[in-house]
Design an enzyme around this catalytic site. Structure first.
Site, mmCIF file in Angstrom:
data_model
loop_
_atom_site.group_PDB
_atom_site.id
_atom_site.type_symbol
_atom_site.label_atom_id
_atom_site.label_comp_id
_atom_site.label_asym_id
_atom_site.label_seq_id
_atom_site.Cartn_x
_atom_site.Cartn_y
_atom_site.Cartn_z
ATOM 1 N N GLU A 22 0.864 -1.182 0.000
ATOM 2 C CA GLU A 22 0.000 0.000 0.000
ATOM 3 C C GLU A 22 0.894 1.224 0.000
ATOM 4 O OE1 GLU A 22 -2.689 0.352 3.413
ATOM 5 O OE2 GLU A 22 -2.556 2.525 3.278
ATOM 6 N N ARG A 53 0.380 10.406 1.256
ATOM 7 C CA ARG A 53 0.641 11.322 2.370
ATOM 8 C C ARG A 53 1.779 12.270 2.127
ATOM 9 N NH1 ARG A 53 0.951 7.585 7.534
ATOM 10 N NH2 ARG A 53 -0.780 6.279 6.905
ATOM 11 N N THR A 60 -4.581 5.891 2.111
ATOM 12 C CA THR A 60 -4.919 7.270 2.518
ATOM 13 C C THR A 60 -5.772 7.979 1.471
ATOM 14 O OG1 THR A 60 -2.566 7.293 3.222
ATOM 15 C CG2 THR A 60 -3.931 9.129 3.917
ATOM 16 N N LYS A 76 -10.463 -2.167 6.477
ATOM 17 C CA LYS A 76 -9.279 -1.882 7.296
ATOM 18 C C LYS A 76 -9.781 -1.458 8.675
ATOM 19 C CE LYS A 76 -5.648 1.684 7.357
ATOM 20 N NZ LYS A 76 -4.482 2.091 6.556
HETATM 21 C C1 3PG Z 1 -1.677 3.437 8.037
HETATM 22 O O1 3PG Z 1 -1.490 4.270 7.184
HETATM 23 O O2 3PG Z 1 -2.491 2.540 7.929
HETATM 24 C C2 3PG Z 1 -0.907 3.520 9.302
HETATM 25 O O3 3PG Z 1 -0.289 4.753 9.440
HETATM 26 C C3 3PG Z 1 0.099 2.448 9.428
HETATM 27 O O4 3PG Z 1 0.318 2.337 10.759
HETATM 28 P P1 3PG Z 1 1.777 2.126 11.330
HETATM 29 O O5 3PG Z 1 2.631 3.225 10.787
HETATM 30 O O6 3PG Z 1 1.569 2.224 12.833
HETATM 31 O O7 3PG Z 1 2.231 0.771 10.894
#
Ligand code: 3PG
Length: 216
Positions: free
Chosen positions: A47, A51, A75, A135
């Site tokens: 994924e 961001r 995102t 999710k």
């Molecule tokens: C996401 O985008 O799903 C989370 O920021 C991932 O979470 P993590 O950085 O705690 O693994």
């Protein structure tokens, strides 16, 4: 290929690797190298989050450069982003949450899509739009496997991807919950290692993550 065939293929791949790396990257060459390293070490889906300022371009470049990897976008917050993601040729889309507007657009888009949920109301909205793989975010805050197990009562046909705060240590335990399809996380490709171009270290973290996700 129709949407349910595409969806089935992605779900089969997630069900096999059980750990979805989440990449935050702003440089296409670094992202390509990272995705290739993850795949070489068993993590053949990724994924890419939207961001960073260049994220959409990075996504498009990785999709082009890594045709054997299942490259999705994360995102996704707006309908406009959803359509831009489709234009990149990404294999799937993920959001941290769900809105009626985005859910409707995603349901009509032909893109395999996984909305984010934090509880039962979000899940009901997801199901109204036909999404039964979601999710669970932020997983460690909303209760992780306890939440997935509790939601499994009223929603027995739903599967979860637990994301947010997952670690290589917590992965095997999280995956014991029957309605957890996979976990997602960024720990195997942190920005510090990408910036340092430390592909060997990323490879080691990826191999350990793949091992943590493997069925014993
Ligand atoms: C996401 O985008 O799903 C989370 O920021 C991932 O979470 P993590 O950085 O705690 O693994």
């Amino acid at each position: 290929m129709n949407i349910s065939t595409k969806m089935n293929q992605i779900v089969a791949q997630l069900n096999q690797i059980r750990v979805l790396p989440i990449l935050v990257a702003d440089d296409a060459q670094n992202a390509i190298r990272t995705v290739a390293t993850l795949a070489e070490n068993g993590l053949t889906a990724v994924e890419i989050t939207l961001r960073t300022p260049n994220a959409m371009k990075v996504l498009a470049e990785v999709v082009k450069a890594c045709p054997t990897v299942c490259v999705g976008a994360g995102t996704i917050l707006t309908e406009q982003q959803l359509h831009q993601v489709i234009d990149t040729g990404a294999a799937f889309g993920i959001s941290p949450g769900i809105t009626p507007v985005l859910a409707k657009a995603a349901a009509n888009s032909g893109l395999p899509y996984f909305p984010g949920v934090g509880g039962a109301s979000d899940l009901m909205l997801a199901l109204e739009h036909g999404f039964n793989i979601v999710k669970l975010f932020p997983s460690d805050i909303v209760g992780s496997t306890k939440m997935a197990k509790a939601l499994g009562g009223p929603f027995p046909d739903v599967k979860f991807c637990l994301t947010g705060g997952v670690t290589v240590e917590s992965t095997p335990q999280l995956l014991t919950q029957a309605n957890v399809l996979c976990v997602g996380g960024s720990w195997m490709c942190p920005a510090s290692l990408i910036d340092a171009k430390d592909w060997a270290a990323i490879g080691q973290l990826a191999a350990a993550a793949a091992q943590a996700g493997a069925r014993k």
